[in-house]
Design a protein around this motif. Structure first.
Motif, PDB file in Angstrom:
ATOM      1  N   UNK A 122     -11.462  28.865  80.711  1.00 53.95           N
ATOM      2  CA  UNK A 122     -12.437  27.844  80.358  1.00 53.95           C
ATOM      3  C   UNK A 122     -13.060  28.136  78.989  1.00 53.95           C
ATOM      4  N   UNK A 123     -13.376  29.406  78.738  1.00 50.83           N
ATOM      5  CA  UNK A 123     -13.935  29.769  77.433  1.00 50.83           C
ATOM      6  C   UNK A 123     -12.958  29.472  76.300  1.00 50.83           C
ATOM      7  N   UNK A 176     -19.120  20.997  80.587  1.00 51.19           N
ATOM      8  CA  UNK A 176     -18.438  22.289  80.495  1.00 51.19           C
ATOM      9  C   UNK A 176     -19.416  23.442  80.664  1.00 51.19           C
ATOM     10  N   UNK A 177     -20.605  23.248  80.037  1.00 55.06           N
ATOM     11  CA  UNK A 177     -21.602  24.312  80.171  1.00 55.06           C
ATOM     12  C   UNK A 177     -22.029  24.513  81.644  1.00 55.06           C
ATOM     13  N   UNK A 178     -22.212  23.370  82.346  1.00 56.65           N
ATOM     14  CA  UNK A 178     -22.592  23.467  83.782  1.00 56.65           C
ATOM     15  C   UNK A 178     -21.487  24.130  84.621  1.00 56.65           C
ATOM     16  N   UNK A 222     -19.336  26.260  83.580  1.00 58.48           N
ATOM     17  CA  UNK A 222     -19.308  27.687  83.243  1.00 58.48           C
ATOM     18  C   UNK A 222     -20.420  28.450  83.967  1.00 58.48           C
ATOM     19  N   UNK A 223     -21.616  27.876  83.973  1.00 55.37           N
ATOM     20  CA  UNK A 223     -22.713  28.529  84.691  1.00 55.37           C
ATOM     21  C   UNK A 223     -22.421  28.644  86.190  1.00 55.37           C
ATOM     22  N   UNK A 224     -21.802  27.602  86.827  1.00 60.89           N
ATOM     23  CA  UNK A 224     -21.448  27.663  88.260  1.00 60.89           C
ATOM     24  C   UNK A 224     -20.429  28.769  88.523  1.00 60.89           C
ATOM     25  N   UNK A 225     -19.452  28.896  87.650  1.00 64.61           N
ATOM     26  CA  UNK A 225     -18.461  29.963  87.829  1.00 64.61           C
ATOM     27  C   UNK A 225     -19.115  31.338  87.744  1.00 64.61           C
ATOM     28  N   UNK A 226     -20.029  31.457  86.747  1.00 66.57           N
ATOM     29  CA  UNK A 226     -20.718  32.745  86.621  1.00 66.57           C
ATOM     30  C   UNK A 226     -21.555  33.050  87.870  1.00 66.57           C
ATOM     31  N   UNK A 227     -22.211  31.995  88.404  1.00 60.20           N
ATOM     32  CA  UNK A 227     -23.026  32.211  89.621  1.00 60.20           C
ATOM     33  C   UNK A 227     -22.157  32.638  90.804  1.00 60.20           C
ATOM     34  N   UNK A 228     -20.991  31.995  90.961  1.00 59.95           N
ATOM     35  CA  UNK A 228     -20.075  32.376  92.043  1.00 59.95           C
ATOM     36  C   UNK A 228     -19.592  33.812  91.874  1.00 59.95           C
ATOM     37  N   UNK A 229     -19.329  34.164  90.642  1.00 58.83           N
ATOM     38  CA  UNK A 229     -18.862  35.526  90.385  1.00 58.83           C
ATOM     39  C   UNK A 229     -19.937  36.551  90.733  1.00 58.83           C
ATOM     40  N   UNK A 230     -21.160  36.257  90.285  1.00 59.27           N
ATOM     41  CA  UNK A 230     -22.258  37.180  90.609  1.00 59.27           C
ATOM     42  C   UNK A 230     -22.482  37.284  92.115  1.00 59.27           C
ATOM     43  N   UNK A 231     -22.357  36.159  92.872  1.00 59.86           N
ATOM     44  CA  UNK A 231     -22.511  36.177  94.333  1.00 59.86           C
ATOM     45  C   UNK A 231     -21.438  37.030  95.001  1.00 59.86           C
TER      46      UNK A 231
END
Length: 555
Positions: free
Chosen positions: A460-461, A509-511, A513-522
């Protein structure tokens, strides 16, 4: 035949018989047992008997524990004639019941009279009444063996009967539900008295009980009591009581003793227990008996046919028999003075069977012979006593050896069980470790998922960077076109729409990306939590193993 007819027949039978009775110089009590003796207290004698007891009961099926307090009382009075006695007795009981239901414990207190009875006892047959005039055998009096041999007629007991009535209060917790307030009670009693010079006095009493026969729950019971007189003050007893009914059945054993304080006062104590657990019974009781003795003389009960007096020729016959009796008594007195009865005592002035005309040498020889025989008998008794002591010690040694072997076998079995238990725990620990490893292997799937998420984020990046470059290029071109077409309003408006679309796409795209990061952190957080729990469990297992190893080292 209905119960009322049976009671009428029993009553007629009891009061149609007349025999002699027995009055004792010392108190005659039914305590410490629960049976009734065959003999009454005697005419014009009032006697009180009572006691109290503490005990515990445990019911395995109902899961209850009961603290029991009993208070017994009895009043006996000899009425009108020697063989008749009226009796009032009862028992007050107070319980504290603890019942466990699940995790709750319920406490119940209850108290009432367990029984109240009033009735009369009548002596039907007495084998110990005065013997016949010609029953004294003077030849037996001269022989120790004849005087102390067993006599079969001593097995014939005295027989009495008791007829009474029970009185029960309503809602009594110690009686059958819907029990009648009034019901009859019948008891047949027998009593044997044995007196020996070697073993002391023995008394055997039996009771056969039919109670509450007119109710829905009749009771059949029996009591066997044996009492042994140790000396003039102390006596021991044992008693077995059985009871059968639909409401309650039991078999109870009692053991105890009594102490005679004086001829009118006795103290007693006993313990009682049974042989079942629905419920189990254990009770310790103490009591006393006291009598008011207003008895003056033994009454003479007329035999059938003599109620109208004695005829003149019978009086003459009695006088002749009286003279013969006096002669027999004088002969007996002479025998008692040492002229015809064997006696091994040297306290008499002369050796038995030696008359005044014999010389001293013959008397001395006989006395010497008697001394030698007594010495031999004494040595024989000592030898037998030593043998008994030796056998007793040998038996005690064998018993202790058996106990030691049993104790060692028990310890060996215990050690074997502990070894088996330790092996089971070790196997369980290995199984737990295998389960943890399996769980860790499953958790590796979570790591793979996290790696996939990281890969998607990188893609995505990359796409964002490409879009940004394309947009920059487009912006450059558009700027160039704008410069060229500054005056074209439609082109400007179109430019504005494209910029809005671009901004919207960038926001989406920004949203994402933030959702993916949140899932990863979880996912990372869950993984770290699982690893932390696993480490804690592993540390606990390690501490448990260390404790077991330290305990094994201590042992």
């Amino acid at each position: 035949m209905n119960p009322k007819s049976i009671l009428l027949l029993v009553t007629i039978f009891l009061f149609s018989i007349t025999v002699s009775a027995q009055y004792t110089e010392k108190i005659n009590t039914n305590r410490p047992g629960t049976s009734q003796g065959a003999f009454s207290v005697g005419n014009n004698v009032l006697q009180f008997e009572g006691g109290f007891g503490f005990g515990k009961q445990k019911h395995k099926l109902l899961n209850t524990k009961t603290n029991v307090f009993n208070l017994d009382y009895s009043a006996r009075y000899g009425l009108l004639i020697e063989q008749l006695e009226i009796r009032v007795n009862g028992r007050f009981r107070a319980d504290g019941v603890k019942q466990t239901i699940g995790a709750n414990e319920e406490k119940i207190k209850r108290s009432n009279f367990e029984l109240n009875t009033i009735g009369a006892k009548y002596l039907i047959y007495d084998p110990y009444k005065r013997p016949k005039k010609d029953s004294i055998n003077y030849d037996e009096l001269k022989s120790w063996k004849a005087r102390h041999k067993f006599k079969w007629k001593s097995l014939i007991p005295a027989v009495s009967a008791y007829l009474g009535a029970n009185f029960v209060s309503k809602d009594n917790p110690f009686t059958a539900p819907n029990d009648d307030p009034f019901s009859p009670k019948i008891v047949i009693m027998t009593q044997n008295n044995w007196s020996t010079s070697l073993n002391g006095d023995w008394v055997l009493v039996t009771n056969f009980i039919v109670d509450k026969i007119t109710t829905e729950d009749p009771i059949i019971g029996w009591i066997v009591t044996s009492t042994h007189t140790i000396n003039e003050k102390w006596a021991a007893f044992g008693e077995y009581q059985g009871q059968k009914s639909d409401f309650y059945s039991d078999n109870i054993l009692r053991l105890g003793g009594a102490y005679l304080y004086d001829k009118d006062l006795q103290f007693d104590a006993n313990v009682a227990f049974n042989f079942k657990d629905t419920p189990s019974v254990f009770t310790v009781s103490f009591g006393a008996s006291y009598r008011f003795d207003w008895h003056t003389k033994d009454e003479i009960i007329e035999q059938p046919g003599l109620e109208g007096g004695v005829k003149e020729d019978e009086k003459l016959k009695e006088e002749l028999e009286g003279k013969d009796k006096d002669n027999d008594e004088r002969e007996f007195d002479e025998l008692e003075e040492g002229e015809g009865i064997e006696n091994d005592s040297l306290k008499l002035e002369k050796t038995p069977f030696i008359n005044d005309f014999e010389d001293d040498s013959l008397r001395q020889n006989i006395e010497k012979d008697l001394d030698e025989r007594r010495t031999a008998e004494r040595l024989e008794r000592e030898r037998i006593e030593n043998e008994k002591i030796s056998k007793k010690e040998d038996k005690k040694f064998r018993k202790e050896e058996a106990r030691r072997l049993k104790r060692e076998a028990k310890e060996a079995r215990k050690a074997e069980k502990e070894a088996i238990q330790a092996e089971k725990e070790k196997q369980k620990l290995v199984d737990d470790i295998d389960a943890e490893l399996d769980k860790m292997e499953k958790e590796q799937g979570v790591d793979q998922e996290l790696q996939d998420i990281d890969k998607e984020l990188k893609e995505l990046e990359k796409m964002e960077k490409e879009l940004e470059l394309g947009e920059e290029k487009k912006n450059t071109k558009q700027e160039e076109k704008i410069e060229q077409k500054e005056e074209d309003v439609d082109a400007e408006y179109e430019k504005y729409e494209k910029e809005q679309e671009k901004a919207q796409k960038l926001e989406e795209k920004r949203l994402q990306k933030e959702e993916k990061k949140r899932q990863k952190e979880e996912k990372k957080r869950k993984k770290e939590e699982a690893k932390r729990k696993k480490q804690e469990k592993k540390d606990n297992n390690t501490d448990t193993d260390l404790d077991k190893e330290l305990k094994d080292i201590d042992l």
